[in-house]
Design a protein around this motif. Structure first.
Motif, PDB file in Angstrom:
ATOM      1  N   LEU A  22     -10.979  -0.897   3.763  1.00  0.00           N
ATOM      2  CA  LEU A  22     -10.114   0.257   3.664  1.00  0.00           C
ATOM      3  C   LEU A  22      -8.846  -0.003   4.458  1.00  0.00           C
ATOM      4  O   LEU A  22      -8.914  -0.404   5.624  1.00  0.00           O
ATOM      5  CB  LEU A  22     -10.832   1.491   4.223  1.00  0.00           C
ATOM      6  CG  LEU A  22     -10.046   2.786   4.240  1.00  0.00           C
ATOM      7  CD1 LEU A  22      -9.899   3.324   2.827  1.00  0.00           C
ATOM      8  CD2 LEU A  22     -10.747   3.805   5.120  1.00  0.00           C
ATOM      9  N   ASP A  77      -5.772   1.896   6.003  1.00  0.00           N
ATOM     10  CA  ASP A  77      -5.363   3.246   6.369  1.00  0.00           C
ATOM     11  C   ASP A  77      -3.858   3.265   6.665  1.00  0.00           C
ATOM     12  O   ASP A  77      -3.420   2.874   7.742  1.00  0.00           O
ATOM     13  CB  ASP A  77      -6.155   3.720   7.593  1.00  0.00           C
ATOM     14  CG  ASP A  77      -5.874   5.162   7.956  1.00  0.00           C
ATOM     15  OD1 ASP A  77      -5.074   5.817   7.251  1.00  0.00           O
ATOM     16  OD2 ASP A  77      -6.459   5.634   8.950  1.00  0.00           O
ATOM     17  N   SER A 101      -2.160   6.053   6.609  1.00  0.00           N
ATOM     18  CA  SER A 101      -1.846   7.433   6.987  1.00  0.00           C
ATOM     19  C   SER A 101      -0.790   7.428   8.090  1.00  0.00           C
ATOM     20  O   SER A 101      -0.850   6.618   9.011  1.00  0.00           O
ATOM     21  CB  SER A 101      -3.097   8.140   7.502  1.00  0.00           C
ATOM     22  OG  SER A 101      -4.104   8.146   6.525  1.00  0.00           O
ATOM     23  N   SER A 133     -15.503  -5.224   0.581  1.00  0.00           N
ATOM     24  CA  SER A 133     -14.640  -4.057   0.414  1.00  0.00           C
ATOM     25  C   SER A 133     -14.094  -3.647   1.769  1.00  0.00           C
ATOM     26  O   SER A 133     -14.811  -3.674   2.763  1.00  0.00           O
ATOM     27  CB  SER A 133     -15.429  -2.892  -0.191  1.00  0.00           C
ATOM     28  OG  SER A 133     -15.863  -3.210  -1.485  1.00  0.00           O
ATOM     29  N   VAL A 187       0.850  -1.186   0.000  1.00  0.00           N
ATOM     30  CA  VAL A 187       0.000   0.000   0.000  1.00  0.00           C
ATOM     31  C   VAL A 187       0.886   1.237   0.000  1.00  0.00           C
ATOM     32  O   VAL A 187       2.049   1.175   0.398  1.00  0.00           O
ATOM     33  CB  VAL A 187      -0.964   0.026   1.215  1.00  0.00           C
ATOM     34  CG1 VAL A 187      -1.960  -1.112   1.132  1.00  0.00           C
ATOM     35  CG2 VAL A 187      -0.210  -0.025   2.524  1.00  0.00           C
ATOM     36  N   SER A 188       0.334   2.348  -0.446  1.00  0.00           N
ATOM     37  CA  SER A 188       1.098   3.600  -0.480  1.00  0.00           C
ATOM     38  C   SER A 188       1.185   4.193   0.916  1.00  0.00           C
ATOM     39  O   SER A 188       0.163   4.395   1.576  1.00  0.00           O
ATOM     40  CB  SER A 188       0.424   4.600  -1.418  1.00  0.00           C
ATOM     41  OG  SER A 188       0.464   4.146  -2.740  1.00  0.00           O
ATOM     42  N   SER A 242       0.793   2.330  -5.480  1.00  0.00           N
ATOM     43  CA  SER A 242       0.226   1.217  -4.729  1.00  0.00           C
ATOM     44  C   SER A 242       0.324  -0.069  -5.524  1.00  0.00           C
ATOM     45  O   SER A 242       0.120  -0.102  -6.728  1.00  0.00           O
ATOM     46  CB  SER A 242      -1.250   1.523  -4.442  1.00  0.00           C
ATOM     47  OG  SER A 242      -1.871   0.414  -3.894  1.00  0.00           O
ATOM     48  N   LYS A 264      -1.289   7.122   2.738  1.00  0.00           N
ATOM     49  CA  LYS A 264      -2.580   7.199   2.049  1.00  0.00           C
ATOM     50  C   LYS A 264      -3.558   6.168   2.595  1.00  0.00           C
ATOM     51  O   LYS A 264      -3.175   5.230   3.280  1.00  0.00           O
ATOM     52  CB  LYS A 264      -2.401   6.971   0.545  1.00  0.00           C
ATOM     53  CG  LYS A 264      -1.596   8.051  -0.128  1.00  0.00           C
ATOM     54  CD  LYS A 264      -1.577   7.861  -1.613  1.00  0.00           C
ATOM     55  CE  LYS A 264      -0.769   8.974  -2.267  1.00  0.00           C
ATOM     56  NZ  LYS A 264      -0.690   8.810  -3.699  1.00  0.00           N
ATOM     57  N   ARG A 265      -4.824   6.365   2.252  1.00  0.00           N
ATOM     58  CA  ARG A 265      -5.901   5.404   2.568  1.00  0.00           C
ATOM     59  C   ARG A 265      -6.358   4.791   1.253  1.00  0.00           C
ATOM     60  O   ARG A 265      -6.638   5.520   0.307  1.00  0.00           O
ATOM     61  CB  ARG A 265      -7.056   6.123   3.248  1.00  0.00           C
ATOM     62  CG  ARG A 265      -6.688   6.705   4.597  1.00  0.00           C
ATOM     63  CD  ARG A 265      -7.723   7.681   5.107  1.00  0.00           C
ATOM     64  NE  ARG A 265      -9.063   7.155   5.101  1.00  0.00           N
ATOM     65  CZ  ARG A 265      -9.819   6.951   6.179  1.00  0.00           C
ATOM     66  NH1 ARG A 265      -9.348   7.259   7.360  1.00  0.00           N
ATOM     67  NH2 ARG A 265     -11.029   6.467   6.080  1.00  0.00           N
ATOM     68  N   GLU A 266      -6.427   3.460   1.192  1.00  0.00           N
ATOM     69  CA  GLU A 266      -6.775   2.786  -0.056  1.00  0.00           C
ATOM     70  C   GLU A 266      -7.871   1.760   0.177  1.00  0.00           C
ATOM     71  O   GLU A 266      -7.867   1.054   1.183  1.00  0.00           O
ATOM     72  CB  GLU A 266      -5.555   2.096  -0.646  1.00  0.00           C
ATOM     73  CG  GLU A 266      -4.440   3.050  -0.997  1.00  0.00           C
ATOM     74  CD  GLU A 266      -3.226   2.352  -1.556  1.00  0.00           C
ATOM     75  OE1 GLU A 266      -3.259   1.118  -1.737  1.00  0.00           O
ATOM     76  OE2 GLU A 266      -2.222   3.039  -1.804  1.00  0.00           O
ATOM     77  N   THR A 267      -8.788   1.686  -0.777  1.00  0.00           N
ATOM     78  CA  THR A 267      -9.859   0.701  -0.719  1.00  0.00           C
ATOM     79  C   THR A 267      -9.452  -0.524  -1.523  1.00  0.00           C
ATOM     80  O   THR A 267      -8.957  -0.410  -2.646  1.00  0.00           O
ATOM     81  CB  THR A 267     -11.174   1.285  -1.287  1.00  0.00           C
ATOM     82  OG1 THR A 267     -11.513   2.447  -0.528  1.00  0.00           O
ATOM     83  CG2 THR A 267     -12.295   0.275  -1.210  1.00  0.00           C
ATOM     84  N   ARG A 268      -9.646  -1.686  -0.950  1.00  0.00           N
ATOM     85  CA  ARG A 268      -9.338  -2.967  -1.591  1.00  0.00           C
ATOM     86  C   ARG A 268     -10.558  -3.865  -1.458  1.00  0.00           C
ATOM     87  O   ARG A 268     -11.524  -3.529  -0.777  1.00  0.00           O
ATOM     88  CB  ARG A 268      -8.133  -3.632  -0.933  1.00  0.00           C
ATOM     89  CG  ARG A 268      -6.863  -2.794  -0.910  1.00  0.00           C
ATOM     90  CD  ARG A 268      -6.277  -2.706  -2.305  1.00  0.00           C
ATOM     91  NE  ARG A 268      -5.123  -1.839  -2.379  1.00  0.00           N
ATOM     92  CZ  ARG A 268      -3.869  -2.213  -2.243  1.00  0.00           C
ATOM     93  NH1 ARG A 268      -3.590  -3.475  -1.976  1.00  0.00           N
ATOM     94  NH2 ARG A 268      -2.897  -1.351  -2.366  1.00  0.00           N
TER      95      ARG A 268
END
Length: 122
Positions: A79, A81, A83, A77, A31-32, A117, A35-39
């Motif tokens: 998220l 996080d 951050s 789904s 993950v980046s 990502s 950042k917050r990413e949805t998978r």
């Protein structure tokens, strides 16, 4: 539901259990950082019986968007996080699925990286 209760009262039991398929053995992804990413992942029925259940996670940085699901093919789904994480930080834990086809533990490891990502930096 009323019909099911009446069937149980008459001694008629449904012995068919959905066979859950489509789950990976474990989730290992990048993950980046920051950042917050949805998978997502999928829960499917191999024998065409309706699957219903709940999914939880044991890590505060991984949140499931909708904890309940039902159907023949279900999209879960979540998220991640990342951050305030730095390059190389690791988020590890597991998703716990409680379904009418049994309980399943799906471990995950997310590694925070600087860059795009899903890509590993050389």
């Amino acid at each position: 539901m009323k019909e099911r209760i009446n069937r149980l009262a008459r001694g008629m039991l449904d012995m068919d259990v959905p066979q859950i398929t489509g789950l990976p053995e474990k989730i290992i992804e990048t993950v980046s950082a920051g950042k917050r990413e949805t998978r997502e992942f999928f829960v499917s029925s191999a024998n065409n019986l309706h699957i219903k259940g709940l999914v939880y996670t044991n890590h505060t940085r991984v949140m499931v968007e909708n904890v309940s699901f039902g159907g023949l093919r279900n999209r879960i789904s979540y998220l991640v996080d990342a951050s305030f994480l730095e390059d190389g930080d690791v988020i590890s834990g597991a998703f716990e699925l409680v379904t009418n086809g049994g309980e399943i533990t799906l471990p995950f490891i997310f590694t925070a990286r600087l860059g795009a990502s899903g890509q590993t930096l050389a």
